[in-house]
Scaffold this motif. Structure first.
Motif, PDB file in Angstrom:
ATOM      1  N   GLU A 188       0.804  -1.221   0.000  1.00 18.03           N
ATOM      2  CA  GLU A 188       0.000   0.000   0.000  1.00 18.03           C
ATOM      3  C   GLU A 188       0.840   1.276   0.000  1.00 18.03           C
ATOM      4  O   GLU A 188       0.389   2.335  -0.445  1.00 18.03           O
ATOM      5  N   MET A 189       2.059   1.194   0.530  1.00 16.51           N
ATOM      6  CA  MET A 189       2.884   2.392   0.623  1.00 16.51           C
ATOM      7  C   MET A 189       3.784   2.600  -0.601  1.00 16.51           C
ATOM      8  O   MET A 189       4.311   3.702  -0.811  1.00 16.51           O
ATOM      9  N   LYS A 190       4.001   1.570  -1.385  1.00 15.84           N
ATOM     10  CA  LYS A 190       4.996   1.649  -2.458  1.00 15.84           C
ATOM     11  C   LYS A 190       4.751   2.774  -3.459  1.00 15.84           C
ATOM     12  O   LYS A 190       5.708   3.377  -3.957  1.00 15.84           O
ATOM     13  N   PRO A 191       3.502   3.123  -3.806  1.00 17.50           N
ATOM     14  CA  PRO A 191       3.307   4.222  -4.769  1.00 17.50           C
ATOM     15  C   PRO A 191       3.788   5.576  -4.255  1.00 17.50           C
ATOM     16  O   PRO A 191       3.933   6.514  -5.049  1.00 17.50           O
ATOM     17  N   PHE A 200       6.697   6.169  -2.505  1.00 17.63           N
ATOM     18  CA  PHE A 200       8.125   6.265  -2.263  1.00 17.63           C
ATOM     19  C   PHE A 200       8.766   7.266  -3.229  1.00 17.63           C
ATOM     20  O   PHE A 200       8.350   7.406  -4.382  1.00 17.63           O
ATOM     21  N   TYR A 201       9.795   7.929  -2.721  1.00 14.56           N
ATOM     22  CA  TYR A 201      10.554   8.892  -3.516  1.00 14.56           C
ATOM     23  C   TYR A 201      11.199   8.174  -4.714  1.00 14.56           C
ATOM     24  O   TYR A 201      11.640   7.037  -4.577  1.00 14.56           O
ATOM     25  N   PRO A 202      11.212   8.767  -5.930  1.00 11.06           N
ATOM     26  CA  PRO A 202      10.866  10.157  -6.241  1.00 11.06           C
ATOM     27  C   PRO A 202       9.417  10.390  -6.650  1.00 11.06           C
ATOM     28  O   PRO A 202       9.013  11.536  -6.840  1.00 11.06           O
ATOM     29  N   ALA A 203       8.619   9.301  -6.769  1.00 11.04           N
ATOM     30  CA  ALA A 203       7.215   9.493  -7.142  1.00 11.04           C
ATOM     31  C   ALA A 203       6.446  10.205  -6.032  1.00 11.04           C
ATOM     32  O   ALA A 203       5.473  10.921  -6.286  1.00 11.04           O
ATOM     33  N   GLY A 204       6.878   9.999  -4.800  1.00 10.00           N
ATOM     34  CA  GLY A 204       6.251  10.626  -3.644  1.00 10.00           C
ATOM     35  C   GLY A 204       7.300  10.985  -2.616  1.00 10.00           C
ATOM     36  O   GLY A 204       8.501  10.952  -2.893  1.00 10.00           O
ATOM     37  N   PRO A 205       6.878  11.289  -1.396  1.00 15.95           N
ATOM     38  CA  PRO A 205       7.824  11.788  -0.394  1.00 15.95           C
ATOM     39  C   PRO A 205       8.492  10.711   0.446  1.00 15.95           C
ATOM     40  O   PRO A 205       9.450  10.983   1.161  1.00 15.95           O
ATOM     41  N   LEU A 206       8.037   9.476   0.374  1.00 19.47           N
ATOM     42  CA  LEU A 206       8.362   8.475   1.390  1.00 19.47           C
ATOM     43  C   LEU A 206       9.754   7.858   1.221  1.00 19.47           C
ATOM     44  O   LEU A 206      10.183   7.542   0.113  1.00 19.47           O
ATOM     45  N   VAL A 207      10.464   7.701   2.353  1.00 17.44           N
ATOM     46  CA  VAL A 207      11.732   6.979   2.407  1.00 17.44           C
ATOM     47  C   VAL A 207      11.563   5.659   3.152  1.00 17.44           C
ATOM     48  O   VAL A 207      12.065   4.623   2.732  1.00 17.44           O
ATOM     49  N   ALA A 208      10.864   5.690   4.284  1.00 19.21           N
ATOM     50  CA  ALA A 208      10.712   4.497   5.108  1.00 19.21           C
ATOM     51  C   ALA A 208       9.581   4.705   6.107  1.00 19.21           C
ATOM     52  O   ALA A 208       9.139   5.837   6.347  1.00 19.21           O
ATOM     53  N   TYR A 209       9.131   3.589   6.711  1.00 19.47           N
ATOM     54  CA  TYR A 209       8.108   3.655   7.757  1.00 19.47           C
ATOM     55  C   TYR A 209       8.276   2.464   8.692  1.00 19.47           C
ATOM     56  O   TYR A 209       8.821   1.430   8.306  1.00 19.47           O
ATOM     57  N   GLY A 210       7.847   2.623   9.924  1.00 21.64           N
ATOM     58  CA  GLY A 210       7.988   1.521  10.872  1.00 21.64           C
ATOM     59  C   GLY A 210       7.604   1.909  12.277  1.00 21.64           C
ATOM     60  O   GLY A 210       6.794   2.814  12.502  1.00 21.64           O
ATOM     61  N   THR A 211       8.218   1.235  13.251  1.00 18.39           N
ATOM     62  CA  THR A 211       7.864   1.394  14.653  1.00 18.39           C
ATOM     63  C   THR A 211       9.072   1.870  15.450  1.00 18.39           C
ATOM     64  O   THR A 211      10.120   1.231  15.423  1.00 18.39           O
ATOM     65  N   ASN A 212       8.934   2.987  16.147  1.00 17.88           N
ATOM     66  CA  ASN A 212      10.002   3.521  16.972  1.00 17.88           C
ATOM     67  C   ASN A 212       9.930   2.933  18.379  1.00 17.88           C
ATOM     68  O   ASN A 212       8.838   2.697  18.907  1.00 17.88           O
ATOM     69  N   ALA A 213      11.101   2.712  19.002  1.00 12.68           N
ATOM     70  CA  ALA A 213      11.158   2.109  20.332  1.00 12.68           C
ATOM     71  C   ALA A 213      10.504   2.973  21.403  1.00 12.68           C
ATOM     72  O   ALA A 213      10.224   2.488  22.507  1.00 12.68           O
ATOM     73  N   ASP A 214      10.237   4.256  21.088  1.00 13.47           N
ATOM     74  CA  ASP A 214       9.551   5.125  22.043  1.00 13.47           C
ATOM     75  C   ASP A 214       8.038   4.947  22.008  1.00 13.47           C
ATOM     76  O   ASP A 214       7.325   5.613  22.770  1.00 13.47           O
ATOM     77  N   GLY A 215       7.537   4.083  21.107  1.00 11.31           N
ATOM     78  CA  GLY A 215       6.118   3.745  21.159  1.00 11.31           C
ATOM     79  C   GLY A 215       5.234   4.440  20.159  1.00 11.31           C
ATOM     80  O   GLY A 215       4.022   4.554  20.369  1.00 11.31           O
ATOM     81  N   TYR A 216       5.797   4.899  19.028  1.00  9.44           N
ATOM     82  CA  TYR A 216       4.966   5.521  18.011  1.00  9.44           C
ATOM     83  C   TYR A 216       5.303   4.953  16.634  1.00  9.44           C
ATOM     84  O   TYR A 216       6.346   4.326  16.437  1.00  9.44           O
ATOM     85  N   PHE A 217       4.379   5.169  15.684  1.00 11.05           N
ATOM     86  CA  PHE A 217       4.609   4.759  14.306  1.00 11.05           C
ATOM     87  C   PHE A 217       5.406   5.858  13.627  1.00 11.05           C
ATOM     88  O   PHE A 217       5.122   7.046  13.773  1.00 11.05           O
ATOM     89  N   TRP A 218       6.403   5.456  12.858  1.00  8.31           N
ATOM     90  CA  TRP A 218       7.450   6.347  12.372  1.00  8.31           C
ATOM     91  C   TRP A 218       7.399   6.406  10.856  1.00  8.31           C
ATOM     92  O   TRP A 218       7.468   5.375  10.173  1.00  8.31           O
ATOM     93  N   VAL A 219       7.280   7.615  10.281  1.00  6.24           N
ATOM     94  CA  VAL A 219       7.260   7.800   8.835  1.00  6.24           C
ATOM     95  C   VAL A 219       8.366   8.784   8.462  1.00  6.24           C
ATOM     96  O   VAL A 219       8.442   9.876   9.038  1.00  6.24           O
ATOM     97  N   ILE A 220       9.230   8.410   7.512  1.00  4.35           N
ATOM     98  CA  ILE A 220      10.352   9.252   7.112  1.00  4.35           C
ATOM     99  C   ILE A 220      10.143   9.720   5.677  1.00  4.35           C
ATOM    100  O   ILE A 220      10.022   8.903   4.760  1.00  4.35           O
TER     101      ILE A 220
END
Length: 397
Positions: free
Chosen positions: A107-110, A112-132
């Protein structure tokens, strides 16, 4: 650059990157239900229970304190206040299920840069969902909206309300070659000493044409399909190619140590069959220890140590898990991060956890990065990912 007596130019190959409510459950039940998320083949429920119980409580104020960080673009939702280690771990597993489902559904692949802004996504150890987001991209409101909607849709399926999300900036992973004179090749360097049997945590080089990439061996292993013994290195130090020759420590007559037989799909790992191996690991300074098992990856609060031919043995903390980076053009299904930096020549080296004098593999070094703009970090491929993608099991003493 130097040339050895065989005329092969030897380079170091590494990767440098710049980035940027839960039902109550007992620790015993958590081990039973989610052990596959943190364990490899060698389960020790008492040890895992202890690790889980020591996971620190969540801190809901973290999102509020991010406003002064210029690398944080936006935050959403709220981190729940959870105090017991078992419940915190359950929360992380639920958040990470979002990452897994998004990756499996593509769902996220469309976006990803350069077509879109996304570099990565996942889970941070501080307890939140992380989008780069890529720092070169100028995000629009609709970019945030569409990615938020995709994450929130998965969160709702898991009964997560007000899912905490942090959007930060970063750059894609870019492979970088460096000259071998950046790492000492002295015969007194314990990482670059000739060793037989082969172990984890020692230098090795893979030859392609007239050049060789120098990295560090992660761990020795059995191939599951036929019990063939061998060892694991970073895939990028083998140029993500099979059929290339590996030498330990450097290219020279008599140093041949097998041929690359498999590159993991969507990961940075390679397997080299070789019969003369041992279930031990070099942890720096010429000291070797037995490998007592493995975990499939790290968890919040876990203190990790890495051993690499360039920077030696360095300890840090588990930071989180991400999907989406590309290494040498190869999409990564799953990487993890720990505090502390690494450098050219460390690639492939073991990341491990020490408990009561027992050493267990957690992953292999892949790259260097900075988190949220200023915190140095090491990217590693978690052991469970290596095992799954290569079809191997770490050797244990």
């Amino acid at each position: 650059m130097i040339k050895n007596k065989f005329g092969i130019r030897i380079f170091l190959l590494t990767i440098l990157i710049s980035m940027a409510l839960v039902p109550a459950v007992t620790a015993e039940k958590l081990v039973e239900k989610t052990g596959e998320n943190i364990l490899g083949t060698y389960e020790d429920s008492v040890e895992i229970k202890s690790i889980i119980e020591q996971i620190p409580p969540t801190d809901p104020s973290i999102l509020e304190n991010m406003s002064e960080n210029k690398n944080i673009l936006r935050t959403y939702g709220k981190i729940p206040e959870i105090t017991t280690g078992a419940e915190v771990h359950q929360w992380f597993n639920k958040l990470d299920t979002i990452r897994v489902n998004l990756n499996e559904n593509n769902e996220m692949k469309p976006y990803f840069y350069p077509a879109g802004p996304l570099v990565a996504y996942g889970t941070n150890a501080d307890g939140y969902f992380w989008v780069i987001f890529d720092e070169r991209y100028s995000p629009k409101n609709e970019d945030f909206d569409v990615i938020f909607d995709l994450i929130n849709k998965q969160a709702v399926k898991l009964n997560i309300k007000n899912v905490p999300i942090v959007f930060s900036t970063g750059t894609p992973i870019i492979p970088v070659s460096a000259f071998i004179n950046q790492v000492s090749t002295s015969s007194t360097n314990p990482y670059l000493t000739y060793y037989r049997p082969i172990t984890g945590g020692i230098g090795a080089s893979v030859v392609q044409g007239s050049t060789a990439a120098l990295g560090t061996i992660g761990f020795t292993a059995n191939r599951n399909s036929d019990n063939t013994k061998g060892y694991v290195i970073a895939g990028h130090t083998a140029w993500f190619q099979t059929g290339l020759s590996s030498y330990q420590p450097l290219y020279a007559s008599g140093n041949l140590a097998g041929t690359i037989s498999k590159i993991g799909s969507n990961t940075d790992a390679a397997f080299i069959p070789y019969s003369n191996v041992a279930a031990t690991m070099h942890i720096g300074g010429g000291s070797f220890v037995n490998v007592n098992g493995c975990y499939s990856g790290g968890i919040s609060g876990m203190t990790l140590t890495k051993s690499g031919a360039a920077s030696g043995s360095v300890t840090g903390q588990y930071l989180g898990v991400l999907t989406g980076q590309t290494i040498g053009g190869h999409y990564m299904d799953k990487i993890e991060l720990m505090t502390t930096t690494c450098t050219t020549g460390d690639s492939g080296g073991p990341v491990y956890y020490i408990s009561s004098g027992r050493y267990k593999i957690v992953g292999i070094i892949s790259a260097s990065t900075t988190v949220n703009g200023n915190t140095p970090a090491t990217v590693y491929i978690p052991c469970g990912e290596v095992m799954s993608k290569l079809g191997v099991t770490p050797l244990t003493a």
